[in-house]
Design a protein around this motif. Structure first.
Motif, PDB file in Angstrom:
ATOM      1  N   ALA A 179       0.547   8.073  -9.358  1.00  0.00           N
ATOM      2  CA  ALA A 179       2.073   8.816  -8.943  1.00  0.00           C
ATOM      3  C   ALA A 179       2.912   7.480  -8.496  1.00  0.00           C
ATOM      4  CB  ALA A 179       1.158  10.091  -7.748  1.00  0.00           C
ATOM      5  N   SER A 180       2.179   7.011  -6.679  1.00  0.00           N
ATOM      6  CA  SER A 180       3.105   5.793  -6.266  1.00  0.00           C
ATOM      7  C   SER A 180       3.323   4.948  -7.058  1.00  0.00           C
ATOM      8  CB  SER A 180       2.084   5.676  -4.625  1.00  0.00           C
ATOM      9  OG  SER A 180       1.582   6.677  -4.594  1.00  0.00           O
ATOM     10  N   ALA A 181       1.816   4.591  -7.842  1.00  0.00           N
ATOM     11  CA  ALA A 181       2.504   3.281  -8.603  1.00  0.00           C
ATOM     12  C   ALA A 181       4.510   3.557  -9.525  1.00  0.00           C
ATOM     13  CB  ALA A 181       2.140   2.680  -9.755  1.00  0.00           C
ATOM     14  N   LEU A 182       4.409   5.014 -10.641  1.00  0.00           N
ATOM     15  CA  LEU A 182       5.277   4.858 -11.070  1.00  0.00           C
ATOM     16  C   LEU A 182       6.828   5.051 -10.075  1.00  0.00           C
ATOM     17  CD1 LEU A 182       3.690   7.538 -13.564  1.00  0.00           C
ATOM     18  CD2 LEU A 182       4.808   5.909 -14.248  1.00  0.00           C
ATOM     19  N   VAL A 183       6.536   5.435  -9.365  1.00  0.00           N
ATOM     20  CA  VAL A 183       7.582   6.297  -8.375  1.00  0.00           C
ATOM     21  C   VAL A 183       7.843   4.438  -8.189  1.00  0.00           C
ATOM     22  CG1 VAL A 183       8.878   6.822  -5.948  1.00  0.00           C
ATOM     23  CG2 VAL A 183       6.958   8.205  -7.855  1.00  0.00           C
ATOM     24  N   LEU A 202      -9.157  13.329 -12.930  1.00  0.00           N
ATOM     25  CA  LEU A 202      -9.042  11.956 -12.612  1.00  0.00           C
ATOM     26  C   LEU A 202     -10.059  11.899 -11.673  1.00  0.00           C
ATOM     27  CD1 LEU A 202      -5.533  10.638 -13.567  1.00  0.00           C
ATOM     28  CD2 LEU A 202      -7.688  10.081 -15.342  1.00  0.00           C
ATOM     29  N   PRO A 203     -10.936  11.004 -11.278  1.00  0.00           N
ATOM     30  CA  PRO A 203     -11.418  10.851  -8.969  1.00  0.00           C
ATOM     31  C   PRO A 203     -10.140  10.855  -8.415  1.00  0.00           C
ATOM     32  CG  PRO A 203     -12.245   8.869 -10.739  1.00  0.00           C
ATOM     33  CD  PRO A 203     -11.582  10.327 -11.814  1.00  0.00           C
ATOM     34  N   GLU A 204     -10.817  11.685  -6.766  1.00  0.00           N
ATOM     35  CA  GLU A 204     -10.009  10.871  -6.220  1.00  0.00           C
ATOM     36  C   GLU A 204     -10.109   9.663  -5.798  1.00  0.00           C
ATOM     37  OE1 GLU A 204      -9.066  12.365  -1.448  1.00  0.00           O
ATOM     38  OE2 GLU A 204      -9.824  13.459  -3.208  1.00  0.00           O
ATOM     39  N   PRO A 205      -8.895   8.591  -5.251  1.00  0.00           N
ATOM     40  CA  PRO A 205      -7.440   8.556  -5.382  1.00  0.00           C
ATOM     41  C   PRO A 205      -6.877   8.298  -6.228  1.00  0.00           C
ATOM     42  CG  PRO A 205      -7.787   6.114  -4.415  1.00  0.00           C
ATOM     43  CD  PRO A 205      -9.220   7.115  -5.260  1.00  0.00           C
ATOM     44  N   VAL A 206      -7.405   8.646  -7.462  1.00  0.00           N
ATOM     45  CA  VAL A 206      -6.222   7.236  -8.891  1.00  0.00           C
ATOM     46  C   VAL A 206      -5.228   8.389  -9.167  1.00  0.00           C
ATOM     47  CG1 VAL A 206      -6.805   7.587 -11.015  1.00  0.00           C
ATOM     48  CG2 VAL A 206      -8.475   7.131  -9.746  1.00  0.00           C
ATOM     49  N   GLY A 263      12.608   4.475  -2.988  1.00  0.00           N
ATOM     50  CA  GLY A 263      11.625   3.462  -2.096  1.00  0.00           C
ATOM     51  C   GLY A 263      11.342   4.106  -0.767  1.00  0.00           C
ATOM     52  N   VAL A 264      11.535   5.353   0.129  1.00  0.00           N
ATOM     53  CA  VAL A 264      10.918   6.261   0.237  1.00  0.00           C
ATOM     54  C   VAL A 264      10.444   6.435   0.644  1.00  0.00           C
ATOM     55  CG1 VAL A 264      11.681   7.877   3.094  1.00  0.00           C
ATOM     56  CG2 VAL A 264      12.752   5.739   2.575  1.00  0.00           C
ATOM     57  N   GLY A 265      10.448   7.532  -0.903  1.00  0.00           N
ATOM     58  CA  GLY A 265       9.455   8.466  -1.737  1.00  0.00           C
ATOM     59  C   GLY A 265       8.782   7.679  -1.868  1.00  0.00           C
ATOM     60  N   PHE A 266       8.636   6.187  -2.213  1.00  0.00           N
ATOM     61  CA  PHE A 266       7.006   5.730  -2.048  1.00  0.00           C
ATOM     62  C   PHE A 266       6.636   5.448  -1.476  1.00  0.00           C
ATOM     63  CE2 PHE A 266       5.137   1.223  -1.982  1.00  0.00           C
ATOM     64  CZ  PHE A 266       4.358   1.919  -3.394  1.00  0.00           C
ATOM     65  N   LEU A 267       6.951   5.541  -0.625  1.00  0.00           N
ATOM     66  CA  LEU A 267       6.143   4.851   1.124  1.00  0.00           C
ATOM     67  C   LEU A 267       4.807   6.398   1.800  1.00  0.00           C
ATOM     68  CD1 LEU A 267       8.545   3.205   3.059  1.00  0.00           C
ATOM     69  CD2 LEU A 267       5.924   2.427   2.299  1.00  0.00           C
ATOM     70  N   ILE A 268       6.204   7.666   1.732  1.00  0.00           N
ATOM     71  CA  ILE A 268       5.710   9.315   1.821  1.00  0.00           C
ATOM     72  C   ILE A 268       4.680   8.710   0.234  1.00  0.00           C
ATOM     73  CG2 ILE A 268       6.529  11.177   1.544  1.00  0.00           C
ATOM     74  CD1 ILE A 268       8.861  10.495   2.247  1.00  0.00           C
ATOM     75  N   HIS A 269       4.656   8.610  -1.184  1.00  0.00           N
ATOM     76  CA  HIS A 269       3.702   9.082  -1.799  1.00  0.00           C
ATOM     77  C   HIS A 269       2.166   8.326  -1.411  1.00  0.00           C
ATOM     78  CE1 HIS A 269       6.156  10.883  -5.138  1.00  0.00           C
ATOM     79  NE2 HIS A 269       5.301  10.635  -5.684  1.00  0.00           N
ATOM     80  N   VAL A 270       2.013   7.098  -1.018  1.00  0.00           N
ATOM     81  CA  VAL A 270       0.922   6.390  -0.430  1.00  0.00           C
ATOM     82  C   VAL A 270       0.424   7.262   0.538  1.00  0.00           C
ATOM     83  CG1 VAL A 270       0.421   3.735   0.227  1.00  0.00           C
ATOM     84  CG2 VAL A 270       2.324   3.822  -1.410  1.00  0.00           C
ATOM     85  N   TYR A 271       1.066   7.904   2.048  1.00  0.00           N
ATOM     86  CA  TYR A 271       0.991   8.085   3.232  1.00  0.00           C
ATOM     87  C   TYR A 271       0.116   9.501   2.000  1.00  0.00           C
ATOM     88  CZ  TYR A 271       1.456  10.688   7.160  1.00  0.00           C
ATOM     89  OH  TYR A 271       0.883  11.945   8.223  1.00  0.00           O
ATOM     90  N   ALA A 272       0.654  10.051   1.570  1.00  0.00           N
ATOM     91  CA  ALA A 272       0.057  11.285   0.757  1.00  0.00           C
ATOM     92  C   ALA A 272      -1.157  11.226   0.749  1.00  0.00           C
ATOM     93  CB  ALA A 272       0.927  11.908  -0.084  1.00  0.00           C
ATOM     94  N   ILE A 273      -1.682   9.739   0.062  1.00  0.00           N
ATOM     95  CA  ILE A 273      -3.111   9.799  -0.728  1.00  0.00           C
ATOM     96  C   ILE A 273      -3.444  10.426   0.325  1.00  0.00           C
ATOM     97  CG2 ILE A 273      -4.725   7.711  -0.639  1.00  0.00           C
ATOM     98  CD1 ILE A 273      -1.803   7.126  -2.515  1.00  0.00           C
TER      99      ILE A 273
END
Length: 619
Positions: free
Chosen positions: A37-41, A28-32, A87-97
């Motif tokens: 991962a973020s959407a599932l969380v 999968l190409p970045e950032p897919v 909740g916080v995990g989702f924000l960290i996932h988005v940040y990590a992108i």
């Protein structure tokens, strides 16, 4: 509370992300991969909120193991943790992108990230101790994979092993605690144990208090390991070897709060055991003080924040030890916001400086990072306990509960709160104030990294208002809501004047320490520290020689013993080396007889027959 198969789906969504991204993520190409991962969380968070809004949920497979159901429960306590983790995990996932952009292991990173979230959700939703233990070990595995994510560097791999091994010590206590409970009560279901041990909010008549005490203490050892309390605290600073989003996830929303959650989920074991609770208080107090003192000497921007986590976890253990379980969870909530914000602000600075993490080469970021400077300021002030910010209200609640337990405990925790304000200002001043001391060209992070921090900033500002003291709000939102799921003692509130006095003292100490820290550490940024403080920082930088003590008492003696055993083993085998050589040579000689020619085998058969005849004649 409804029975629904939707409950395990909260766990299965990020687990699906782990499997899919682990198998096919590289295609999968970045950032897919990051978006998936973020959407599932986010899906887990939304599903958890829906079920919690419907009154909670339960799901179980009764015949999973005889006497041990595969059971999950979403009540107010686990619901709060789902909100924090997902909740916080989702924000960290988005940040990590944004943070992990262009990393060769981009998809592998988010696969591990989803595994971490799934394991933590198993831990908080589990309604039987073996299920909790599966999540407990799952977060240990995921932390090993993420701390050592950049495993080609030896220090990262060593740090991952250290975290994994130290946690196994605490896990042994968890296992033994389960064994004691099974032996005496015949079940490991948390709901059933609660009904057997404290059905009416107090110990049942005829209960084996000694067995409950032993089990509670052993589970506490497990909590010490996972939440990095003294003396098993040495792994937590080394967890900084992983990427910054890993530090934020481990320290703010997931793994390290598992020990606090374990104590609160099993409050029916602790609420009427003052001897065991005393040890919880003592270990928490020592850890809070130790972590605060260690933060002053660190030069790595993330390790300063890491030691603050160590200290804040000590606060939570103190709250649980004095029986204020809802207060412990209140601080888990507020801490998740401001600690994630501090780590992710640190990550934004590291990103801006091309990977630089030494605060001695920073400074002046206030002029270069217009959004991150606000995030960093709010995070530092919330950690330092500035009045009206989230960290102030949860710390004040801990100080009030400590005062009810012991005036001495309150005084020590107040001193620790002052130290917290001082080192939080040290972090801010060295990074953001003064002149830039490096050689890079700082630049602000992209929107995918700044927007999650905007949300965390709001949480750091306002999350504390759900748990206001009774003199401000007669009944706050959090206490009665959480106490529905926690066994606790009802007690008289402090007199109004005493409560206001404690709030005022806490506010004055925080304001004074924040101001003094702001002024004092400008001297450090300019290289003008007093000699005594420089000597103190040298010891603080080495964590007051904790690793040296471990190496002297455990690591080096065990290595020496292992070498002796290995040499003895080698010598024993060497003594039989001639036998091995002779057997090998004979085998090689016999192997040469396997030629594959029929006439050769026939000749051999004839020679053997002649030899047998000769032997018979001679005899």
């Amino acid at each position: 509370m409804q029975e629904t198969v939707l409950l395990p789906l909260i766990i299965l969504l990020p687990l699906l992300g782990f499997a899919v991204l682990g198998l096919w993520g590289r295609r999968l190409p970045e950032p897919v991969p990051g978006v998936v991962a973020s959407a599932l969380v986010l899906g887990s968070l939304l599903l958890g909120l829906v079920l919690l809004g419907q009154g909670g949920a339960r799901w179980a497979v009764e015949d999973w193991i005889p006497g041990v159901p595969l059971s999950f429960v979403l009540d107010n306590l686990s619901g709060l943790m789902v909100m924090v983790v997902a909740g916080v995990g989702f924000l960290i996932h988005v940040y990590a992108i944004g943070y992990m952009h262009s990393d060769p292991g981009f998809s592998r990173f988010f696969s591990y990230f989803n595994l971490f979230i799934a394991a933590m959700l198993v831990l908080v939703l589990g309604d039987s101790l073996p299920v909790v233990f599966i999540g407990w070990e799952g977060v240990g595995l995921a932390s090993y994979l993420l701390i050592g994510f950049w495993y080609t560097e030896r220090v990262n791999a060593d740090s991952a092993r250290k975290a994994f091994i130290v946690n196994r010590i605490g896990d042994l206590g968890f296992l033994l605690g389960m064994g004691v409970l099974w032996a005496h009560f015949g079940t490991l279901s948390i709901s059933e144990l609660r009904e057997l041990i404290a059905p009416e909010g107090e110990f049942a008549v005829g209960i084996n208090v000694a067995a409950v005490s032993l089990a509670a203490f052993l589970l506490f050892i497990g909590a010490i390991g996972k939440s990095a309390q003294v003396p098993l605290m040495v792994w937590l600073p080394d967890a900084m070897a992983g990427p910054t989003p890993v530090s934020a996830l481990i320290h703010a929303a997931t793994m390290v709060t598992a020990g606090v959650y374990l104590l609160c989920r099993n409050s029916f074991l602790y609420f009427d055991l003052p001897d065991v609770s005393f040890w919880v208080v003592l270990i928490g107090m020592l850890t809070a003080l130790y972590g605060a003192l260690c933060a002053f000497g660190q030069t790595d921007i993330k390790r300063i924040v890491a030691y603050s986590t160590l200290s804040q976890l000590g606060y939570m253990f103190v709250a649980a030890g004095v029986g204020a379980y809802w207060v412990a969870m209140f601080h888990v909530l507020t801490h998740a916001f401001f600690k994630a914000l501090l780590f992710m602000s640190s990550g934004a600075v590291i990103h801006a400086l091309g990977g630089e993490q030494d605060v001695r080469k920073m400074g002046g970021m206030w002029n270069y990072l217009p959004q991150t400077r606000i995030h960093g300021l709010v995070g530092a002030l919330a950690l330092g306990g500035l009045p009206l910010l989230s960290g102030f209200w949860s710390k004040d609640a801990i100080l009030a509960a400590s005062y009810e337990y012991s005036a001495l405990l309150w005084f020590v925790m107040l001193i620790t709160a002052a130290l917290t304000a001082l080192y939080s200002m040290r972090w801010f001043v060295l990074v953001f104030m003064g002149k830039y001391r490096g050689h890079e060209h700082p630049h602000e992070s992209p929107a995918v990294m700044t927007w999650p921090n905007h949300v965390l900033t709001l949480g750091s500002l306002f999350a504390g208002f759900v748990g206001l003291p009774y003199v401000v709000q007669s009944e706050n939102l959090l206490e009665p809501w959480l106490n529905k799921a926690i066994v606790h003692h009802e007690h008289e509130k402090l007199p109004v004047l005493d409560e206001w006095a404690l709030i005022l003292v806490s506010a004055v100490v925080a304001l004074g320490a924040l101001y003094y820290g702001y002024r004092f550490f400008q001297a450090e940024a300019a290289g003008r520290l007093p000699a005594w403080f420089t000597r103190f920082q040298e010891a603080s930088l080495r964590s007051f020689y904790a690793d040296d003590v471990y190496n002297a008492l455990l690591v080096r003696p065990l290595k020496s013993l292992a070498k002796i055993l290995f040499d003895a083993d080698g010598g024993l085998l060497g003594g039989f080396w001639w036998l091995g050589s002779a057997t090998g040579n004979l085998g090689a000689l016999l192997a040469r007889l396997e030629t594959g020619y029929l006439r050769f085998y026939a000749a051999g058969l004839l020679i053997a027959a002649v030899l047998l005849v000769l032997v018979g004649v001679i005899r």
